[in-house]
Design an enzyme around this catalytic site. Structure first.
Site, PDB file in Angstrom:
ATOM      1  CE1 TYR A 169       0.867  -0.878   4.432  1.00 45.52           C
ATOM      2  CE2 TYR A 169       0.681   1.516   4.314  1.00 45.52           C
ATOM      3  CZ  TYR A 169       1.106   0.377   4.983  1.00 45.52           C
ATOM      4  OH  TYR A 169       1.766   0.495   6.175  1.00 45.52           O
ATOM      5  CB  CYS A 170       2.011   3.734  -1.693  1.00 45.51           C
ATOM      6  SG  CYS A 170       1.235   3.545  -3.306  1.00 45.51           S
ATOM      7  CB  THR A 171       0.128   8.395  -0.791  1.00 48.74           C
ATOM      8  OG1 THR A 171       1.331   8.386  -0.041  1.00 48.74           O
ATOM      9  CG2 THR A 171      -0.744   9.556  -0.371  1.00 48.74           C
TER      10      THR A 171
END
Ligand SMILES: [Zn+2]
Ligand SMILES: [Zn+2]
Length: 293
Positions: free
Chosen positions: A182-184
Site C-alpha cells: 500500500y502507498c498514498t
C-alpha cells in the site's frame, strides 16, 4: 471567489514520444492557469495540479482524450498551493531506479500485484487472518504517523532504496505469504508490487487507490491507523477527528504528528517534534551529533 481544486492522477501506458506529450501538457496547463508538477516518461504520466474548478474540469476532459481511463482524485486547494508549473520528461514517473525493469502496455503495468478494493482488503484479512502481511510502499518516515495495523515498514529513505532492500533477503520469509502493498494513492505500489513478484514473492496484492481511497471508505474504523503523510503544505491529513496519534516527539517523546525540518541547512531531515520542542530554537534539529551543534 471562484472555487478551486487540486487534482492528483497517474496513468501507466506506453508513450512513444514523451517530449511531445510534455509540450502538449505544458501548453494545456499554461492556457488554463494551472500550477503543479507533472512527470512524463515512456511508461506514463504522474501529476498534481491545482487551479480554478472550471480549469480543472477542462484539464480532465482534455487529458482523458489521450490518457483514456485515467482516474482523477479531487482534493481541496488550488494553484496557490504550488510555487509554479513544472512539466518534465524523466526516465521514470516514480524514481525506483528500475526504468528497464518496468513493463507497461495499454492496460497498465504488466505483472503487478492484484488490485484489491478497500472492501476486498478487509475480506482478505477476515479470511486469512494473521497470515496476511501489509507491506508499506512508502518512505519509512511516512509510516511513523500512520500505517496499516501490524504493517511491515521497510527501511527506505526514498523509493530508490526499495530494490536493495528487497534484494537484501530481509523479507524472504514473506515470499509465500499473502502480501498487501500500500502507498498514498496507489502509484508506488503499481511498480513495487511488480518488483516484488519479479523477485519471487508469490501472492502480492495492492490497495486500489491507495490509503486515500481506503481511508475515504473506512475512516478510522478499518485496518488503517493514524495520519496520512502528504507531500504538500498540509503535511498530513486525518480520516476524521478520532484518528489515533502514532508519532512521538524525537526529543521528549510527547505524542505528535507534526514533522519539522532539521535546522541544519545541509541536513533538512524531517523529524517528528512536539509544539513545545519545535518552539525551542536549540531543539530544532534531527538529533544527529553534527546537527546538534
Ligand atoms: Zn517534544
Ligand atoms: Zn539534522
Amino acid at each position: 471567489m471562484a472555487q478551486s481544486k487540486i487534482l492528483l492522477y497517474y496513468k501507466f501506458q506506453p508513450i512513444a514520444d514523451p517530449k511531445a506529450i510534455m509540450l502538449w501538457q505544458r501548453d494545456l496547463c499554461e492556457s488554463l492557469g494551472l500550477r503543479g508538477r507533472i512527470l512524463i516518461s515512456e511508461h506514463g504520466i504522474n501529476g498534481t495540479v491545482g487551479g480554478d474548478m472550471a480549469a480543472c474540469k477542462r484539464y480532465v476532459r482534455k487529458t482523458k482524450e489521450y490518457f483514456s481511463g485515467i482516474e482523477f482524485k479531487w482534493s481541496e486547494g488550488g494553484a496557490e498551493d504550488f510555487p509554479k508549473l513544472s512539466v518534465k520528461v524523466r526516465n521514470e514517473i516514480v524514481a525506483f531506479g528500475a526504468p528497464g525493469e518496468l513493463k507497461v502496455d495499454a492496460e497498465g503495468v504488466i505483472g503487478g500485484g492484484v488490485h484489491l478494493s478497500p472492501a476486498e482488503v478487509n475480506e482478505l484479512v477476515a479470511e486469512r487472518g494473521d497470515e496476511v502481511v501489509f507491506f508499506d510502499g512508502r518512505n519509512a518516515m511516512e509510516a511513523q504517523i500512520g500505517r496499516f495495523k501490524g504493517a511491515v515498514v521497510p527501511d527506505v529513505r526514498t523509493t530508490h532504496d526499495f530494490i536493495p532492500e528487497l534484494d537484501s533477503g530481509k523479507y524472504d520469509h514473506l515470499k509465500d505469504k499473502p502480501v498487501i502493498t500500500y502507498c498514498t494513492g496507489g502509484i508506488r505500489c503499481e511498480i513495487l508490487s511488480a518488483l516484488m513478484i519479479n523477485r519471487g514473492f508469490t501472492e502480492v496484492y495492492q490497495v486500489d487507490g491507495g490509503i486515500v481511497r481506503y481511508g475515504e471508505k473506512f475512516g478510522n474504523h478499518g485496518l488503517w491507523e493514524g495520519s496520512l503523510y502528504v507531500f504538500d503544505r498540509r503535511m498530513h491529513v486525518e480520516f476524521g477527528d478520532d484518528a489515533a496519534q502514532l508519532g512521538h516527539c524525537i526529543h521528549c517523546n510527547a505524542p505528535t504528528n507534526t514533522f519539522v525540518n532539521c535546522d541544519n541547512g545541509e541536513c533538512r531531515e524531517q523529524v517528528l517534534m512536539c509544539e513545545s520542542c519545535a518552539g525551542t530554537p536549540e531543539l530544532v534539529h534531527c538529533g544527529n551529533d553534527a546537527c546538534q551543534s
